[in-house]
Design a protein around this motif. Sequence first.
Motif, PDB file in Angstrom:
ATOM      1  N   ALA A   7       3.492  -3.903 -41.716  1.00  0.00           N
ATOM      2  CA  ALA A   7       2.939  -4.975 -40.885  1.00  0.00           C
ATOM      3  C   ALA A   7       1.489  -4.701 -40.519  1.00  0.00           C
ATOM      4  O   ALA A   7       0.651  -5.620 -40.514  1.00  0.00           O
ATOM      5  CB  ALA A   7       3.790  -5.130 -39.617  1.00  0.00           C
ATOM      6  N   ILE A   8       1.174  -3.461 -40.222  1.00  0.00           N
ATOM      7  CA  ILE A   8      -0.208  -3.098 -39.902  1.00  0.00           C
ATOM      8  C   ILE A   8      -1.110  -3.310 -41.115  1.00  0.00           C
ATOM      9  O   ILE A   8      -2.226  -3.841 -41.005  1.00  0.00           O
ATOM     10  CB  ILE A   8      -0.271  -1.630 -39.420  1.00  0.00           C
ATOM     11  CG1 ILE A   8       0.405  -1.497 -38.057  1.00  0.00           C
ATOM     12  CG2 ILE A   8      -1.717  -1.136 -39.346  1.00  0.00           C
ATOM     13  CD1 ILE A   8       0.597  -0.066 -37.595  1.00  0.00           C
ATOM     14  N   ALA A  63      -2.836  -5.786 -30.513  1.00  0.00           N
ATOM     15  CA  ALA A  63      -1.445  -6.230 -30.699  1.00  0.00           C
ATOM     16  C   ALA A  63      -0.569  -5.264 -29.909  1.00  0.00           C
ATOM     17  O   ALA A  63       0.037  -4.345 -30.471  1.00  0.00           O
ATOM     18  CB  ALA A  63      -1.054  -6.240 -32.179  1.00  0.00           C
ATOM     19  N   PRO A  64      -0.508  -5.417 -28.590  1.00  0.00           N
ATOM     20  CA  PRO A  64       0.112  -4.401 -27.728  1.00  0.00           C
ATOM     21  C   PRO A  64       1.579  -4.126 -28.032  1.00  0.00           C
ATOM     22  O   PRO A  64       2.014  -2.968 -27.972  1.00  0.00           O
ATOM     23  CB  PRO A  64      -0.074  -4.970 -26.312  1.00  0.00           C
ATOM     24  CG  PRO A  64      -0.374  -6.424 -26.495  1.00  0.00           C
ATOM     25  CD  PRO A  64      -1.064  -6.537 -27.820  1.00  0.00           C
ATOM     26  N   ARG A  65       2.364  -5.167 -28.338  1.00  0.00           N
ATOM     27  CA  ARG A  65       3.783  -4.920 -28.612  1.00  0.00           C
ATOM     28  C   ARG A  65       3.955  -4.162 -29.918  1.00  0.00           C
ATOM     29  O   ARG A  65       4.823  -3.288 -30.021  1.00  0.00           O
ATOM     30  CB  ARG A  65       4.547  -6.245 -28.638  1.00  0.00           C
ATOM     31  CG  ARG A  65       4.703  -6.886 -27.266  1.00  0.00           C
ATOM     32  CD  ARG A  65       5.634  -8.086 -27.288  1.00  0.00           C
ATOM     33  NE  ARG A  65       5.038  -9.198 -28.021  1.00  0.00           N
ATOM     34  CZ  ARG A  65       4.232 -10.103 -27.492  1.00  0.00           C
ATOM     35  NH1 ARG A  65       3.900 -10.018 -26.210  1.00  0.00           N
ATOM     36  NH2 ARG A  65       3.745 -11.090 -28.218  1.00  0.00           N
ATOM     37  N   LEU A  66       3.145  -4.476 -30.921  1.00  0.00           N
ATOM     38  CA  LEU A  66       3.202  -3.742 -32.178  1.00  0.00           C
ATOM     39  C   LEU A  66       2.794  -2.292 -31.965  1.00  0.00           C
ATOM     40  O   LEU A  66       3.423  -1.363 -32.496  1.00  0.00           O
ATOM     41  CB  LEU A  66       2.288  -4.417 -33.208  1.00  0.00           C
ATOM     42  CG  LEU A  66       2.271  -3.830 -34.627  1.00  0.00           C
ATOM     43  CD1 LEU A  66       3.658  -3.886 -35.257  1.00  0.00           C
ATOM     44  CD2 LEU A  66       1.260  -4.574 -35.496  1.00  0.00           C
ATOM     45  N   GLY A  67       1.745  -2.068 -31.177  1.00  0.00           N
ATOM     46  CA  GLY A  67       1.323  -0.700 -30.878  1.00  0.00           C
ATOM     47  C   GLY A  67       2.380   0.078 -30.121  1.00  0.00           C
ATOM     48  O   GLY A  67       2.629   1.257 -30.392  1.00  0.00           O
ATOM     49  N   ILE A  92       3.822  -8.955 -32.759  1.00  0.00           N
ATOM     50  CA  ILE A  92       5.099  -8.979 -33.466  1.00  0.00           C
ATOM     51  C   ILE A  92       5.592 -10.422 -33.597  1.00  0.00           C
ATOM     52  O   ILE A  92       5.741 -11.132 -32.607  1.00  0.00           O
ATOM     53  CB  ILE A  92       6.144  -8.126 -32.741  1.00  0.00           C
ATOM     54  CG1 ILE A  92       5.700  -6.657 -32.714  1.00  0.00           C
ATOM     55  CG2 ILE A  92       7.501  -8.253 -33.415  1.00  0.00           C
ATOM     56  CD1 ILE A  92       6.641  -5.756 -31.951  1.00  0.00           C
ATOM     57  N   ARG A  93       5.848 -10.835 -34.823  1.00  0.00           N
ATOM     58  CA  ARG A  93       6.345 -12.181 -35.079  1.00  0.00           C
ATOM     59  C   ARG A  93       7.861 -12.210 -34.903  1.00  0.00           C
ATOM     60  O   ARG A  93       8.512 -11.169 -34.878  1.00  0.00           O
ATOM     61  CB  ARG A  93       5.954 -12.621 -36.487  1.00  0.00           C
ATOM     62  CG  ARG A  93       4.439 -12.629 -36.721  1.00  0.00           C
ATOM     63  CD  ARG A  93       4.113 -13.070 -38.141  1.00  0.00           C
ATOM     64  NE  ARG A  93       2.660 -13.164 -38.356  1.00  0.00           N
ATOM     65  CZ  ARG A  93       1.921 -12.210 -38.898  1.00  0.00           C
ATOM     66  NH1 ARG A  93       2.489 -11.090 -39.300  1.00  0.00           N
ATOM     67  NH2 ARG A  93       0.619 -12.384 -39.056  1.00  0.00           N
TER      68      ARG A  93
END
Length: 554
Positions: free
Chosen positions: A374-375, A399-403, A512-513
């Motif tokens: 995703a990254i 992208a805080p939730r992804l991080g 995040i999708r």
Amino acid sequence: MTVIDISASVMQFLLAFVVVAPLLGAAAALLPAPPGLKGKSPDQAVLRHGVTVTGAVLIAAIVLAVGFDHDHPATMQATTDISWIPALDVRIHLGIDGISLPLLVLTALLTFLCALYSYFKLPAGPSPKAFVALVLVLESGTLATFAVLDLLLFFLAFEMVLIPMYFLIARWGDGQRQAAAWKFILYTLLGSVVMLLGLLLIGLKSGTFDMVALATDNGRGLTTSVQVIAVLAVGLGLAVKTPMWPLHSWLPDAHTAAPTVGSVLLAGVLLKMGTYGFVRILLPIAPDGMRTFAPYLAAFAVVGIVYGSLACLALARTGAKGDLKRLIAYSSVGHMGFVLLGIATMTPTGVNGALFANIAHGLITGLLFFLVGAIKDRYGTADLDTLAGATGAALYGRAPRLGALLAFAAVASLGLPGLAGFWGEMLTLFGAYSPAEGLSRPAFRTFMAIGAFGTLLTAAYMLIVVRRVCMGEHTPHSRLSPDDRAPQAADGPQPSGAAGARPATTPQLADIRTYEAVAWTPLAALTVLAGLWPAVLLGLTDPAVQQLLAGGKS
């Protein structure tokens, strides 16, 4: 007592369905109009077909787990035993116990999540039909490996996964995909040829290829010299697939080139086939041979732990060939080293730790490869220097939730107590402290100390990755080419005023999708569940391991 009383015939059908359904689904996917849900286009229809088949297999695997007699996990259940080649006494013999059931469910889960993810994010390649068919053939071969109880069937299932993975890398990968695919297939095929010779030696000398009968005999029908040769031959093929240092060099290239779902299946499922073979075949069938090679296996394992960690540390710190996928691949060399160390102790504690670490690695590393994919999609690269070096590139800000999820997966991988990665490594180290009778305690305690040092290295490189990618690290622009900086510049507003001025606001990325959350949440949740409630898994594996090491006797 089982949670739900399911008849033996239904359990037999479910296990056969789990093994065969993906293969039938692969054939159906290649039809002009594959059965299943219709889509807006033929490509969408075949992707829905893949989700439908893998979803049905996952449901069947869950029902198998629910109907499994948890009071007797050492007993083979849902068994089917049909003569296939009478002249060679080869039988279609299927069954599951507490060792194979978790791997069966893990395989079904990861394949379904990969099919679901691919429905929304299909990797660039020649044909969705071929992609879906290859993933389903891969699933069938892997599930069969964990379900069959005949040595020759095990070999056929073991080899069945090679061609699908080769094409997934060569046709849907990127970078040096052709070279990586060839390296993968050559290493594994050469190891498999030697492994076949060892399996034939066991079957011909003992008079049967039945794995249950051989495990019950516990090597009494094989001389020590035959066991030593068999362990050397079979172990070599299994070690390549694991992969054990120094037979690991195909793995980083394969992971770097493979598409996201290919990396998830390779790390989460295919690597487990090698270590499963050590536990299911070599430990109970050739115990004297394993005892001879156990110190060497443990030595190679701890070298792999330290080597993999140092390679990751070098990639994380210097950025030399600092592809984040490559770093996660090298981390697998270290994690699988712990699995091999646990097996080499030949103790219930060590082997249980190895099996637990297998499942934990599948969950955590599968999640890591999903996240890295995703990254890479968002930034256009997985290069660590690029991810860490551009102003405002930190994931926490963009992208805080992804991080946050990447940080969670990283600390799970380093073995934080309370998460799944902790228990497997801890149990393998305990097993090394007190190895089986006949093995050198000073040597194994030395291996334990080296392995414990490897856990510190793992923590070091994972925390560096989190700091650089999630928090940001402003590397001088002289280290970054214009091409490297392009993905960041394209994502947000350009700086105004003097050259090199920082943007007034942090450029945002898509967080995040929904489909990503659906695909990743089960892995994160199971990582927490296994860490907080390890008895769920150990309650299955421990009685089966105890019986396996005792020669199939209760």
